[in-house]
Design a protein around this motif. Sequence first.
Motif, PDB file in Angstrom:
ATOM      1  N   ALA A 188       1.104  -1.637   0.445  1.00  0.00           N
ATOM      2  CA  ALA A 188       0.000   0.518  -0.067  1.00  0.00           C
ATOM      3  C   ALA A 188       0.938   1.311  -0.506  1.00  0.00           C
TER       4      ALA A 188
ATOM      5  N   ALA B  44       1.769   1.217  -3.437  1.00  0.00           N
ATOM      6  CA  ALA B  44       0.914   2.034  -4.973  1.00  0.00           C
ATOM      7  C   ALA B  44       0.886   3.824  -5.334  1.00  0.00           C
TER       8      ALA B  44
ATOM      9  N   TRP C 188      -2.003   4.962  -5.504  1.00  0.00           N
ATOM     10  CA  TRP C 188      -4.422   4.969  -5.947  1.00  0.00           C
ATOM     11  C   TRP C 188      -4.626   6.357  -6.440  1.00  0.00           C
TER      12      TRP C 188
ATOM     13  N   SER D  30      -8.135   6.039  -7.251  1.00  0.00           N
ATOM     14  CA  SER D  30      -9.398   6.296  -7.405  1.00  0.00           C
ATOM     15  C   SER D  30      -9.559   4.544  -6.875  1.00  0.00           C
TER      16      SER D  30
ATOM     17  N   ASP E 296      -7.792   1.914  -9.330  1.00  0.00           N
ATOM     18  CA  ASP E 296      -6.506   1.730  -9.009  1.00  0.00           C
ATOM     19  C   ASP E 296      -6.454   0.436  -7.776  1.00  0.00           C
ATOM     20  N   VAL E 297      -7.339   0.315  -7.086  1.00  0.00           N
ATOM     21  CA  VAL E 297      -7.006  -0.343  -5.573  1.00  0.00           C
ATOM     22  C   VAL E 297      -8.050  -1.969  -6.257  1.00  0.00           C
TER      23      VAL E 297
ATOM     24  N   SER F 284      -5.042  -3.161  -7.792  1.00  0.00           N
ATOM     25  CA  SER F 284      -4.538  -3.607  -7.238  1.00  0.00           C
ATOM     26  C   SER F 284      -4.581  -5.201  -6.535  1.00  0.00           C
TER      27      SER F 284
ATOM     28  N   TYR G  63      -8.002   9.879  -1.755  1.00  0.00           N
ATOM     29  CA  TYR G  63      -7.731   9.909  -3.673  1.00  0.00           C
ATOM     30  C   TYR G  63      -6.748  10.585  -3.868  1.00  0.00           C
TER      31      TYR G  63
ATOM     32  N   TYR H 143      -3.378  11.452  -1.975  1.00  0.00           N
ATOM     33  CA  TYR H 143      -2.776   9.737  -1.848  1.00  0.00           C
ATOM     34  C   TYR H 143      -2.457   9.352   0.254  1.00  0.00           C
TER      35      TYR H 143
END
Length: 105
Positions: free
Chosen positions: A38, A41, A43, A45, A48-49, A52, A81, A84
């Motif tokens: 995490a 990452a 992410w 949106s 995007d999660v 993954s 989001y 971040y």
Amino acid sequence: MQIARYKKMRIISRKTLKDYWAKVPGTKAALEAWYAEARNAEWASPADVKASYGSASILMGGRVVFNVRGNKYRLVVWINYDFYTVYIRFVGTHKEYDAIDPQTI
């Protein structure tokens, strides 16, 4: 020329994970692995999660439920989001998860 910026996720708070794996030592490796993934990452949106973590449950209002350690535990986070940032809201067993409202915890 515009330079693309790499945005790592900021996780608040790792202490919640540490406290849980101190209480339930068998979860340490899985929670550390999730944290590392995490943290690195990008992410931006819910899509995007899901890219993954296909098994993650996307809830309303930025909430996400991750299955941890072979689906024995649940991790609920709220993701901002735009900034971040991941806020850890809950970690526990399925039984403990069933006793909470993941939308409001």
